[in-house]
Write a protein that holds these residues in place. Structure first.
Motif, PDB file in Angstrom:
ATOM      1  N   UNK A   1      -2.809 -15.734   5.759  1.00 14.01           N
ATOM      2  CA  UNK A   1      -3.985 -16.375   6.368  1.00 14.01           C
ATOM      3  C   UNK A   1      -5.283 -15.982   5.681  1.00 14.01           C
ATOM      4  N   UNK A   2      -5.256 -15.933   4.358  1.00 17.66           N
ATOM      5  CA  UNK A   2      -6.465 -15.628   3.600  1.00 17.66           C
ATOM      6  C   UNK A   2      -6.826 -14.162   3.536  1.00 17.66           C
ATOM      7  N   UNK A   3      -6.009 -13.291   4.132  1.00 20.75           N
ATOM      8  CA  UNK A   3      -6.245 -11.852   4.110  1.00 20.75           C
ATOM      9  C   UNK A   3      -5.221 -11.176   3.196  1.00 20.75           C
ATOM     10  N   UNK A   4      -5.635 -10.106   2.567  1.00 23.83           N
ATOM     11  CA  UNK A   4      -4.738  -9.291   1.755  1.00 23.83           C
ATOM     12  C   UNK A   4      -4.675  -7.896   2.330  1.00 23.83           C
ATOM     13  N   UNK A   5      -3.466  -7.458   2.637  1.00 25.18           N
ATOM     14  CA  UNK A   5      -3.262  -6.098   3.125  1.00 25.18           C
ATOM     15  C   UNK A   5      -2.568  -5.305   2.028  1.00 25.18           C
ATOM     16  N   UNK A   6      -3.257  -4.281   1.554  1.00 22.97           N
ATOM     17  CA  UNK A   6      -2.706  -3.414   0.514  1.00 22.97           C
ATOM     18  C   UNK A   6      -2.234  -2.118   1.164  1.00 22.97           C
ATOM     19  N   UNK A   7      -1.009  -1.701   0.812  1.00 26.57           N
ATOM     20  CA  UNK A   7      -0.431  -0.474   1.357  1.00 26.57           C
ATOM     21  C   UNK A   7      -0.112   0.484   0.214  1.00 26.57           C
ATOM     22  N   UNK A   8      -0.458   1.723   0.430  1.00 21.57           N
ATOM     23  CA  UNK A   8      -0.111   2.772  -0.535  1.00 21.57           C
ATOM     24  C   UNK A   8       0.519   3.928   0.230  1.00 21.57           C
ATOM     25  N   UNK A   9       1.831   4.135   0.010  1.00 23.20           N
ATOM     26  CA  UNK A   9       2.581   5.207   0.659  1.00 23.20           C
ATOM     27  C   UNK A   9       2.753   6.376  -0.313  1.00 23.20           C
ATOM     28  N   UNK A  10       2.532   7.570   0.178  1.00 20.12           N
ATOM     29  CA  UNK A  10       2.742   8.774  -0.625  1.00 20.12           C
ATOM     30  C   UNK A  10       3.397   9.839   0.241  1.00 20.12           C
ATOM     31  N   UNK A  11       4.490  10.441  -0.248  1.00 21.01           N
ATOM     32  CA  UNK A  11       5.107  11.551   0.454  1.00 21.01           C
ATOM     33  C   UNK A  11       4.416  12.836   0.018  1.00 21.01           C
ATOM     34  N   UNK A  12       3.818  13.547   0.984  1.00 19.70           N
ATOM     35  CA  UNK A  12       3.126  14.794   0.706  1.00 19.70           C
ATOM     36  C   UNK A  12       4.091  15.951   0.948  1.00 19.70           C
ATOM     37  N   UNK A  13       4.755  16.352  -0.113  1.00 15.03           N
ATOM     38  CA  UNK A  13       5.822  17.349   0.010  1.00 15.03           C
ATOM     39  C   UNK A  13       5.307  18.670   0.593  1.00 15.03           C
ATOM     40  N   UNK A  14       4.102  19.082   0.201  1.00 15.81           N
ATOM     41  CA  UNK A  14       3.559  20.355   0.660  1.00 15.81           C
ATOM     42  C   UNK A  14       3.342  20.380   2.171  1.00 15.81           C
ATOM     43  N   UNK A  15       3.087  19.196   2.752  1.00 14.25           N
ATOM     44  CA  UNK A  15       2.834  19.097   4.192  1.00 14.25           C
ATOM     45  C   UNK A  15       4.011  18.487   4.950  1.00 14.25           C
TER      46      UNK A  15
ATOM     47  N   UNK B   1      14.084  10.659   7.303  1.00 12.88           N
ATOM     48  CA  UNK B   1      13.494  11.311   6.139  1.00 12.88           C
ATOM     49  C   UNK B   1      13.723  10.490   4.874  1.00 12.88           C
ATOM     50  N   UNK B   2      14.862   9.810   4.795  1.00  9.96           N
ATOM     51  CA  UNK B   2      15.144   9.013   3.602  1.00  9.96           C
ATOM     52  C   UNK B   2      14.054   7.984   3.337  1.00  9.96           C
ATOM     53  N   UNK B   3      13.689   7.224   4.359  1.00 13.83           N
ATOM     54  CA  UNK B   3      12.724   6.157   4.126  1.00 13.83           C
ATOM     55  C   UNK B   3      11.342   6.715   3.819  1.00 13.83           C
ATOM     56  N   UNK B   4      10.956   7.816   4.482  1.00 12.89           N
ATOM     57  CA  UNK B   4       9.622   8.357   4.262  1.00 12.89           C
ATOM     58  C   UNK B   4       9.508   9.152   2.968  1.00 12.89           C
ATOM     59  N   UNK B   5      10.508   9.991   2.688  1.00 11.11           N
ATOM     60  CA  UNK B   5      10.387  10.877   1.529  1.00 11.11           C
ATOM     61  C   UNK B   5      11.003  10.327   0.249  1.00 11.11           C
TER      62      UNK B   5
END
Length: 244
Positions: free
Chosen positions: A163-177, A146-150
């Motif tokens: 290798x010429x690619x861009x990976x964008x990550x967006x993490x959000x903890x959804x407290x209600x769910x 839970x620590x790492x996720x929330x």
């Protein structure tokens, strides 16, 4: 559990390979080395491109590994031999429908694959794993806490370039769910190639132990992924369960 991974298959190892291999070496492979005293059969759940299969093949070559994943694209991309592939949902693969029940000495699942299962699906996965194991066989897996996720990923956004690619990550903890939502976007030269949304869940160690026991597995050990110690606030735990 709407996770396709069809797009992710071709770039998974580029962005996740190194981290996944290290996690497998520190976690599952290290414990299997202690548990396996000879040849044995292993079922890898959520095997993806077979990173764990290859790590086990390198470090524990006497073990025969079968890779199970719902995505044939991931298994084929990783060149997992067809004879060692099972394409089905890891949440319900119980013996009785052509599946070799009781045939495996070990069931494993690495690199937080079980975190993609909501609690009811996790229970089904553990029940299926118990059916797949011989009496006395072990299930070994790593599980993000839970620590790492929330907390660590509560509102985290960053990009990687390879290798010429861009990976964008967006993490959000959804407290209600009570879950973590990650949006992955792959682009090249400013053009978006694909976007996928992944959902991860977490249950505490006590609840996980209860669910496992209800499905015929009892907990042998829980440790931090990178040591023999146990800390509730660590990012990842390694579990060892045993079929009764």
């Amino acid at each position: 559990m709407p996770i396709a991974y069809t797009q992710w298959a071709a770039t998974y190892e580029l962005f996740e390979g190194e981290s996944a291999r290290e996690t497998w070496r520190q976690g599952i492979a290290a414990d299997l080395a202690k548990l396996a005293d000879g040849p044995g059969r292993v079922l890898d759940l959520g095997a993806g491109t077979g990173i764990g299969t290859r790590v086990l093949g390198e470090l524990l070559p006497r073990l025969e590994v079968t890779s199970l994943d719902r995505s044939p694209e991931m298994l084929d991309w990783g060149k997992v031999p067809k004879a060692r592939q099972i394409v089905c949902d890891m949440t319900d693969f119980r013996a009785g429908e052509g599946f070799p029940g009781g045939a495996f000495d070990f069931v494993v699942s690495g690199f937080d694959a079980l975190n993609y299962l909501p609690p009811e699906a996790l229970a089904g996965c553990l029940a299926s794993a118990a059916d797949a194991l011989r009496p006395g066989g072990h299930m070994v897996f790593d599980y993000s806490t839970r620590k790492v996720l929330s907390a660590d990923w509560a509102a985290l956004e960053y990009s990687q370039e390879k290798d010429g690619h861009t990976l964008h990550r967006r993490h959000v903890w959804e407290r209600a769910h009570d879950r973590s939502r990650t949006v992955l976007t792959l682009s090249r030269g400013g053009e978006i190639l694909w976007r996928e949304t992944h959902i991860q869940y977490v249950v505490d160690p006590f609840t996980l132990e209860e669910v496992a026991r209800a499905n015929g597995l009892h907990t042998v050990a829980v440790r931090n992924i990178d040591s023999d110690a146990y800390s509730p606030s660590h990012t990842t735990h390694l579990y060892v369960l045993r079929r009764k």
